[in-house]
Design an enzyme around this catalytic site. Structure first.
Site, short mmCIF file in Angstrom:
data_model
loop_
_atom_site.label_atom_id
_atom_site.label_comp_id
_atom_site.label_asym_id
_atom_site.label_seq_id
_atom_site.Cartn_x
_atom_site.Cartn_y
_atom_site.Cartn_z
N HIS A 174 67.57 54.13 58.39
CA HIS A 174 66.34 53.70 59.04
C HIS A 174 66.44 52.20 59.32
O HIS A 174 66.58 51.40 58.40
CB HIS A 174 65.12 54.01 58.17
CG HIS A 174 64.81 55.47 58.11
ND1 HIS A 174 64.34 56.09 56.99
CD2 HIS A 174 64.92 56.43 59.08
CE1 HIS A 174 64.15 57.39 57.25
NE2 HIS A 174 64.50 57.61 58.51
N GLU A 177 64.65 49.07 57.51
CA GLU A 177 64.73 48.95 56.05
C GLU A 177 65.89 48.03 55.68
O GLU A 177 66.92 48.45 55.16
CB GLU A 177 64.85 50.36 55.45
CG GLU A 177 63.63 51.22 55.83
CD GLU A 177 63.79 52.71 55.55
OE1 GLU A 177 64.80 53.11 54.96
OE2 GLU A 177 62.87 53.48 55.92
N ARG A 229 62.64 52.11 63.75
CA ARG A 229 63.10 52.98 62.66
C ARG A 229 64.26 53.89 63.09
O ARG A 229 65.20 54.12 62.35
CB ARG A 229 61.92 53.85 62.22
CG ARG A 229 62.25 55.04 61.32
CD ARG A 229 60.97 55.84 61.06
NE ARG A 229 61.20 57.12 60.45
CZ ARG A 229 61.13 57.36 59.13
NH1 ARG A 229 60.87 56.37 58.30
NH2 ARG A 229 61.31 58.57 58.65
N HIS A 299 67.37 53.40 51.12
CA HIS A 299 66.22 53.20 52.01
C HIS A 299 65.31 52.16 51.37
O HIS A 299 65.54 51.71 50.26
CB HIS A 299 65.41 54.49 52.13
CG HIS A 299 66.06 55.61 52.87
ND1 HIS A 299 65.58 56.08 54.06
CD2 HIS A 299 67.16 56.37 52.59
CE1 HIS A 299 66.34 57.09 54.49
NE2 HIS A 299 67.30 57.28 53.61
N GLU A 374 64.76 54.47 47.29
CA GLU A 374 63.82 53.69 48.10
C GLU A 374 63.56 52.39 47.34
O GLU A 374 62.79 52.37 46.38
CB GLU A 374 62.50 54.46 48.29
CG GLU A 374 62.63 55.83 48.93
CD GLU A 374 62.41 55.78 50.44
OE1 GLU A 374 62.31 54.67 51.00
OE2 GLU A 374 62.34 56.86 51.05
#
Ligand SMILES: *[C@@H]1O[C@H](CO)[C@@H](O)[C@H](O)[C@H]1NC(C)=O
Ligand SMILES: *[C@@H]1O[C@H](CO)[C@@H](O)[C@H](O)[C@H]1NC(C)=O
Ligand SMILES: *[C@@H]1O[C@H](CO)[C@@H](O)[C@H](O)[C@H]1NC(C)=O
Ligand SMILES: CC(=O)N[C@H]1CO[C@H](CO)[C@@H](O)[C@@H]1O
Ligand SMILES: [Zn+2]
Length: 415
Positions: A174, A177, A229, A299, A374
């Protein structure tokens, strides 16, 4: 003449940057019913869902354009949905970031993690390492991106002649990020340039690391739209570019939490593996799947450490192993000063999303240990100031150390 030309080019570059002036990020802790109401906005112009609540009581952050804000605030009031303002004006952070990126010296110089590196700088760093550490590092181009950028995997191997277990790592699927490619770079930096401290991680395990899995989107997020993104593939028709590369893998594709609408942020692509960047990694993973014991994809944000399945709330039969290892990873990064991660399957009760890379690596390539990390849970979201890079990646590297040690202890021949 040259000065004028530079000024004109600069003007063009600035003019094409998307502005987020007056955009606010609102944070919700929605009930199930409130979540249903809020989800109606997820594909509406002027609304950008920065995350999804992973569990009941989890956060939902929505960025709202100034044009939609008055109406939306009224709607929230009418429906008694409470929120806090996470960010008053997103453009303020972006301006500060651009200023910092431009003021901080660029490569070539020793890598320092005091700014976010561009894709060409990242590849240049890999080349520098390959030249300096010939016994440890080789590079392999796994193919070109849609816009023809070179996708380079760094192979870190101290020997074993291609027989050792492999840890496969990627980041930046993405685009916005940015901390994810920074994390992969730090892992590379520590494994290669800090062998005194980390030699044990490479003496029986091979590391294959792709720093940026969506290089076109990543560059676009630097030059045109900070909050981009998706990939940058041209649509067959219409004006919405790209697909969500983390909905595009061929495993239960489009079954859940993905969209067939080109303009959606979670557009799964016209078919599985429509995106060339994913095909490139798929083929590389196929070639090394016999030895690949762990897959780790980075991410941001929210401090989640997730394992399959993402397409269903069913648990894989070996979920206990996945959970236990994740808990050990988390303890290590907490001991290094990080705040705790939420651990669980990607679906985690509320939010299913099919076509993700972690599901694919486990479900199709047979990589039993497959994780999505994440990173960070600050109020900045994607707009993490550069001063946070080093503390973030240092802390999580202690978790990476646990992953690597586990693979070594369980899978290497120890000859
Ligand atoms: C590595 O493999 C090659 C060819 O497969 C072989 O010639 C060589 O002797 C091997 N080296 C070691 C150290 O095992
Ligand atoms: C090397 O690793 C050690 C142990 O994790 C760490 O304290 C040190 O800061 C690292 N050095 C560099 C230059 O990154
Ligand atoms: C992987 O292992 C299987 C069975 O051991 C073997 O048949 C296959 O050729 C191997 N594939 C690769 C790419 O090494
Ligand atoms: C299945 C197995 O052998 N698991 C072991 C993997 O290695 C760790 C140590 O890092 C052991 O605690 C596990 O029992
Ligand atoms: Zn992501």
């Amino acid at each position: 003449m040259r000065l004028i030309l530079v000024a004109v080019l600069l003007g063009v570059a600035l003019a094409t940057r998307v502005s987020y002036e007056g955009y606010k990020v609102l944070r919700f802790n929605p009930t199930g019913d409130q979540l249903k109401l809020l989800k109606h906005f997820s594909n509406s112009p002027g609304f950008d869902f920065w995350n999804e609540p992973r569990r009941y009581g989890g956060n939902l952050d929505i960025m709202v354009s100034p044009a939609q804000l008055p109406f939306f605030l009224t709607y929230l009031k009418q429906n008694s949905i409470s929120f806090t303002v996470l960010n008053e004006n997103v453009q303020t952070l972006i301006d500060a970031e651009i200023k910092h990126q431009e003021a901080t010296p660029k490569a070539p110089r020793a890598i320092s993690f005091d700014r976010y590196y561009r894709h060409s700088e990242i590849n240049a760093y890999l080349e520098e390492l390959a030249e300096k550490f010939r016994d440890l590092v080789t590079l392999e181009s796994i193919g070109r991106s849609y816009e023809d950028r070179d996708m380079v995997v760094i192979k870190i191997s101290s020997g074993g002649n291609g027989t050792r277990p492999v840890v496969l790592v990627d980041g930046g699927i993405h685009a916005r990020e940015w901390i994810a490619p920074a994390m992969t770079l730090y892992i590379i930096n520590q494994l290669v340039e800090n062998s005194t401290a980390n030699g044990a991680l490479t003496d029986a395990v091979d590391w294959y690391i792709l720093p940026v899995l969506n290089p076109d989107g990543y560059e676009f997020s630097h030059t045109n739209d900070r909050l981009w993104r998706k990939s940058r593939s041209r649509p067959a028709s219409g004006s919405c570019y790209g697909a969500d590369q983390n909905r595009n893998w061929d495993f239960h594709w489009m079954e859940n939490g993905a969209s067939n609408q080109r303009c959606s942020e979670i557009y799964a692509g016209s078919e599985p593996f429509s995106e060339v960047e994913n095909r490139n990694l798929r083929d590389f993973a196929e070639a090394h799947k016999n030895r690949t014991k762990l897959y780790l994809t980075f991410h941001s944000y929210g401090n989640y450490l997730l394992y399959p399945w993402g397409y269903t709330s069913d648990l894989p039969s070996d979920w206990r192993t996945l959970q236990d290892l994740a808990e050990r990873v988390d303890r290590a990064q907490v001991a290094a000063g990080g705040s705790p991660f939420d651990i669980g399957t990607s679906t985690n009760v509320l939010y299913a999303a099919a076509g993700g890379s972690d599901d694919y690596m486990k479900g199709v390539k047979g990589v039993a240990l497959s994780y999505t990390a994440e990173l960070t849970d600050t109020a900045y979201g994607f707009e993490l100031p550069a001063s946070y890079i080093l503390p973030t990646v240092r802390q999580f590297f202690e978790g990476v150390r646990v992953f690597g040690t586990y693979v070594k202890d369980n899978f290497s021949a120890k000859s």
